[in-house]
Design a protein around this motif. Structure first.
Motif, PDB file in Angstrom:
ATOM      1  N   TYR C  29       0.823  -1.203   0.000  1.00  0.00           N
ATOM      2  CA  TYR C  29       0.000   0.000   0.000  1.00  0.00           C
ATOM      3  C   TYR C  29       0.859   1.255   0.000  1.00  0.00           C
ATOM      4  O   TYR C  29       0.593   2.222  -0.695  1.00  0.00           O
ATOM      5  CB  TYR C  29      -0.937   0.012   1.218  1.00  0.00           C
ATOM      6  CG  TYR C  29      -1.985   1.078   1.123  1.00  0.00           C
ATOM      7  CD1 TYR C  29      -1.821   2.301   1.742  1.00  0.00           C
ATOM      8  CD2 TYR C  29      -3.139   0.860   0.380  1.00  0.00           C
ATOM      9  CE1 TYR C  29      -2.785   3.283   1.631  1.00  0.00           C
ATOM     10  CE2 TYR C  29      -4.105   1.836   0.271  1.00  0.00           C
ATOM     11  CZ  TYR C  29      -3.914   3.043   0.899  1.00  0.00           C
ATOM     12  OH  TYR C  29      -4.863   4.013   0.772  1.00  0.00           O
ATOM     13  N   PHE C  35      -4.451  -1.786  -2.165  1.00  0.00           N
ATOM     14  CA  PHE C  35      -4.729  -2.601  -1.002  1.00  0.00           C
ATOM     15  C   PHE C  35      -4.789  -4.050  -1.467  1.00  0.00           C
ATOM     16  O   PHE C  35      -5.739  -4.454  -2.129  1.00  0.00           O
ATOM     17  CB  PHE C  35      -6.067  -2.175  -0.397  1.00  0.00           C
ATOM     18  CG  PHE C  35      -6.356  -2.883   0.869  1.00  0.00           C
ATOM     19  CD1 PHE C  35      -7.179  -3.982   0.885  1.00  0.00           C
ATOM     20  CD2 PHE C  35      -5.770  -2.475   2.043  1.00  0.00           C
ATOM     21  CE1 PHE C  35      -7.430  -4.662   2.057  1.00  0.00           C
ATOM     22  CE2 PHE C  35      -6.008  -3.152   3.215  1.00  0.00           C
ATOM     23  CZ  PHE C  35      -6.846  -4.230   3.220  1.00  0.00           C
ATOM     24  N   PHE C 236      -2.911   2.181   7.326  1.00  0.00           N
ATOM     25  CA  PHE C 236      -2.498   1.362   6.190  1.00  0.00           C
ATOM     26  C   PHE C 236      -1.090   1.656   5.744  1.00  0.00           C
ATOM     27  O   PHE C 236      -0.533   0.937   4.925  1.00  0.00           O
ATOM     28  CB  PHE C 236      -3.445   1.624   5.006  1.00  0.00           C
ATOM     29  CG  PHE C 236      -4.757   0.924   5.136  1.00  0.00           C
ATOM     30  CD1 PHE C 236      -5.712   1.385   6.007  1.00  0.00           C
ATOM     31  CD2 PHE C 236      -5.017  -0.202   4.403  1.00  0.00           C
ATOM     32  CE1 PHE C 236      -6.924   0.726   6.137  1.00  0.00           C
ATOM     33  CE2 PHE C 236      -6.224  -0.872   4.523  1.00  0.00           C
ATOM     34  CZ  PHE C 236      -7.181  -0.398   5.387  1.00  0.00           C
TER      35      PHE C 236
END
Lengths: 358, 273, 297
Positions: C29, C35, C236
């Motif tokens: 990411y 993703f 993330f």
């Protein structure tokens, strides 16, 4: 040549916004309905009903549900199967505990229960977006299934965890043969698909699409985000709930949590992606594709075996299925992200010009 | 091509029948963390007038519009719209009170056609709930067509009939801006906020847009607040001008007064201050 | 008290293993904005290939680099076939493509190596450390400790790599803006290939450790799903976030199962991390270490 629109004017807004504005489409639709309601029951084998038509129709209904949430309103959901499970279990409990409950009402009740749960798990969407929301829907998927297997009341304290679904009896007539079940499911799906199409072309559908495309601008023109999103969750879950109930009553014959695993959520998602995100037609096409593909695979494997002696073991077939699905998802996303529905549209446009090239 | 090639005729304030104060902003201050977007801004807008907001880039003009229409909440100050005073306005109320706007970077719904985009502008006028819409026949259907009629009037007004079924993503920039204006007009607003409606347009497109803005004001009596960089346009069509620089108000008056205001000239010529 | 500590430490250690899987996600990411839902499938594929090669008779020290090569090749193929045609597509499209990829890799792995459950022996036993049991009466697995050690080394080296080297800087540039990175001459496709290969290597390590602990079976892919709550907590884009998130999820999962589980019939491990992540998102939508997203209109 045959698909001309020349001479078909639309003098009223009604005609312009009709679901099938072109006369040839209306005729085609009538033919399809005729085949569906008359030809198939007359000529199809029980296998075709049970293994193809009924799962196809149920899949379509669930795909329409997911399309409403993800396709029209842009809220990604990986928990479709959980909402289907709620519908199934709720219907079961309505039939079990309410004396004389008409089964169609039980299905609707299952849908409403699912809608309620959908609203609950949709509340996070007011704060969370994109794939964070997908993870939230995973929470729904895992929690709901755990709940349905742990809480004994829900499955009437059955020791094995597998409950037999009650028979479908409407106005004294028992729907227990495959053709009967097929016609019932077909009618429910046709009515609900029509309702979905109406919503999609109306104000609520536009509000959903506005929220999907640019929620800030949607707010500025007066659309209430919370109401639109929660409504999408509710309606979507209603459709999935009814689909789940039909899955238990008209296909499996049992009501069990395992049938509504994460795997099923992904299958429905594949139907939506391959069929075309944000269209009702896409739900039909995607469901047909996903239902037929395993059948096609096993038929071709058998054909290869008998014709050129190439023997592929049974276990390999399910893996091949996974690979083909995965590969096709990627293929569609690269080549035609709007799925089979767009390919269909392109085909129709080419048909308009046929036999001329342009 | 526009049918009439006559040069722009701008009506003067007296001809335009400018009325009482419609919108009054008092001591509006807006900050994002440490960044002060607007400091102590006060001005008013009268009914049926065309008010321009000008200033160098980063002066806070878009933030000002965002405050008026509820996208940002100011930390200080009050907004009085047609008499009702409030500290901030939320976007839904702004829309419900008849305030509509367009955006600097086009905020159209790319997944929908031109017609559908404009129809969304009518969403507050549609009362049928989703169940009625699912059934279609009855109130939902009648409402849909009544609103379609209004939308078609706007489409005729802005001359975009030929593209009504086209997905907006496929349209050239100038036409997208026109569709965005159509969506704002479809709501039949009393106050229209336009954020750089002519950015990126050539001379011909600008003339068309000017003509549309003037027509909206003349025919429907809509009050217009507009952010614009093209001084020719601003001087030609506006009744009064507010000048912002670094979040502060440095000028407020008729175009002629602004033209000769030293502070304004300094701001645009970049004199250190 | 010592029971609590035992559960806690056990949870923390299994959390480290979750972090390993999450690390693969974060790498990809961070460097490509994708993703990668297929990370779990990659873990599964790596583990399966390794034991498959062992079964075929390759010695341990050959099978390991061979599997590494396979993972690198896989990464290159993915970049060429899936990523390159989808450059500039919205994130959600790429995400769905990785879902498809996950299914494809799972099918491929089982097609090649079969679907039997296999054990994986890394030479470390899942037994309690003797002296810890003697001293404090707690059972802490040797294996878990070793796994934690490996993960720590991996994480530190990756963190250093990203922040201190030139390639690391290029990767961060790519994650921010593909086109701008291209404009300054960063070779986008090579970078992606490198990143996916590194993620593949990380998947291999995770696969070996998880496989040794739970056996190499299809359920391994569900471990990857558990990495999602880890990512939500840790953000993330943050390598330390993946670690902290993993520790929190691992610990709370075990503690919840042991202390809350008995009240509700057990089995809450399956959903507790997700619900926790959900609750967390409601308070802080960008995670502990994530960046606030600012949208201009």
């Amino acid at each position: 040549m045959f698909y001309r629109e020349a001479g078909q004017f639309k003098p009223t807004y009604d005609a312009d916004s009709a679901i099938f504005p072109i006369r040839q489409d209306r005729i085609a639709m009538l033919i399809i309905l005729g085949i569906a309601y008359v030809a198939i029951p007359l000529f199809a084998s029980p296998y075709i009903f049970s293994a193809i038509m009924i799962p196809f129709l149920i899949g379509t209904l669930a795909a329409i549900g997911l399309n409403i949430l993800t396709g029209y309103c842009g809220q990604l959901s990986l928990g479709t199967a959980a909402f289907m499970a709620v519908g199934a279990f709720a219907s079961y409990n309505f039939m079990l505990r309410v004396p004389g409950m008409p089964i169609l009402l039980a299905f609707a009740g299952g849908g409403l229960m699912a809608a309620g749960v959908g609203i609950l798990f949709g509340l996070p969407s007011l704060r969370i977006r994109g794939f964070y929301l997908a993870v939230a829907t995973l929470a729904a998927q895992f929690f709901i299934l755990w709940f349905l297997s742990k809480v004994g009341w829900v499955s009437n304290y059955s020791s094995s965890g597998v409950i037999t679904a009650q028979k479908i009896v409407i106005l004294g007539y028992a729907f227990d043969t495959p053709p009967a079940k097929y016609l019932l499911v077909l009618s429910i799906v046709v009515v609900m698909a029509l309702a979905a199409k109406n919503m999609a072309r109306g104000n609520v559908g536009r509000s959903w699409m506005a929220v999907r495309d640019m929620d800030v601008a949607a707010e500025v023109i007066g659309i209430r985000l919370m109401r639109a999103k929660l409504l999408a969750f509710a309606v979507s879950s209603f459709y999935c709930g009814v689909a789940g109930a039909l899955f238990a009553y008209a296909f499996l014959g049992t009501v069990e949590p395992e049938a509504y695993s994460l795997d099923l959520s992904f299958r429905i998602l594949f139907m939506v992606i391959i069929g075309g995100v944000g269209t009702v037609l896409g739900s039909f096409l995607g469901a047909a594709f996903v239902t037929l593909l395993p059948v096609l695979l096993s038929v071709s494997v058998r054909f290869l075996d008998s014709s050129i002696g190439l023997h592929i073991p049974e276990s390999a077939i399910s893996n091949l299925e996974l690979m083909v699905f995965g590969g096709l998802i990627i293929f569609f996303l690269i080549v035609e992200p709007h799925g089979l529905a767009r390919l269909w549209q392109i085909g129709k446009e080419k048909l308009r010009l046929w036999p001329f090239p342009h | 091509m526009r049918q009439s090639e006559t040069p722009l005729q701008s009506t003067t304030s007296s001809e335009r029948n400018v009325g009482d104060v419609m919108l009054k902003l008092d001591n509006i201050s807006l900050a994002f963390g440490g960044v002060k977007a607007l400091t102590d801004i006060s001005f008013d807008v009268r009914e049926r007038e065309i008010r321009a907001i000008i200033g160098p880039n980063g002066a806070g003009k878009s933030s000002m519009l965002n405050v008026i229409n509820g996208v940002y909440r100011p930390q200080h100050g009050t907004i009085a719209f047609r008499g009702s005073v409030r500290h901030d306005m939320n976007t839904h109320d702004a829309a419900a009170h008849g305030i509509a706007r367009t955006f600097q970077n086009i905020a159209l719904f790319r997944g929908m056609s031109v017609l559908d985009n404009i129809m969304t502008g009518r969403n507050l006028k549609m009362k049928a709930n989703f169940l009625e819409q699912a059934i279609w026949y009855g109130r939902a259907r009648r409402e849909e067509f009544a609103n379609r009629l209004k939308v078609e009037e706007v489409i005729d007004f802005l001359e975009i009939q030929h593209i009504r079924k086209t997905p907006v993503g496929r349209l050239p920039y100038g036409l997208q801006k026109r569709v965005e204006l159509a969506r704002a007009l479809a709501a039949e607003p009393s106050l229209l906020l336009l954020d750089e409606p002519m950015a990126g347009m050539n001379v011909e497109e600008k003339q068309d847009m000017c003509r549309f803005i003037l027509d909206v004001n003349e025919q429907y009596g809509t009050t217009i607040v507009l952010i614009e960089h093209d001084m020719g346009v601003v001087m030609d069509i506006s009744d009064r001008v507010v000048v912002l620089d670094y979040g502060k108000k440095i000028g407020d008056g008729s175009p002629d007064e602004i033209r000769s205001n030293q502070a304004v000239i300094d701001a645009y010529l970049g004199v250190a201050h | 008290m010592s029971f609590f500590l035992e559960v806690l430490i056990g949870g923390l250690l299994s959390g480290v293993m979750y972090s390993l899987v999450a690390l693969g996600f974060v790498l990809i990411y961070k460097a490509s904005g994708v993703f990668n839902f297929a990370q779990g499938a990659m873990v599964f594929f790596a583990a399966l290939t390794f034991v498959g090669l062992l079964e075929k008779g390759l010695p341990f020290w050959l099978a390991l680099p061979a599997t590494l090569v396979v993972m690198v090749v896989l990464a290159l193929v993915i970049e060429r076939v899936v990523l390159r045609p989808l450059v500039n597509q919205p994130q959600i499209t790429l995400f769905m493509a990785t879902i498809g990829l996950a299914f494809f890799i799972e099918g491929l792995a089982q097609l090649i190596w079969g679907a039997n459950v296999r054990g994986l022996d890394l030479g470390l036993q899942d037994e309690p450390l003797q002296w810890v049991s003697d001293q404090w009466g707690m059972s802490i697995s040797k294996f878990d400790l070793a796994a934690a050690g490996v993960a720590a080394v991996l994480v530190t080296s990756l963190a250093l790599f990203f922040n201190r080297t030139r390639i690391g800087r290029a990767l961060r540039a790519v994650a921010d803006d593909h086109q701008a990175a291209l404009a300054v001459g960063i070779p986008l496709q090579q970078i992606w290939a490198i990143v996916w290969a590194v993620a593949g290597a990380v998947a291999l390590v995770a696969g070996l450790l998880w496989g040794a602990r739970n056996g190499v079976q299809f359920a391994l892919t569900f471990v990857a799903l558990k990495a999602l709550p880890v990512l939500i907590l840790g953000g993330f884009e943050s390598i330390p976030g993946a670690i902290v998130g993993g520790l929190i999820i691992g610990a709370t999962e075990k503690l919840a199962e042991v202390y809350l589980g008995p009240f509700v019939g057990g089995g809450i491990e399956g959903w507790f991390p997700y619900v926790l992540a959900l609750a967390f998102l409601l308070i802080r939508p960008e995670g502990l270490f994530g960046e606030k997203i600012i949208r201009r209109i």
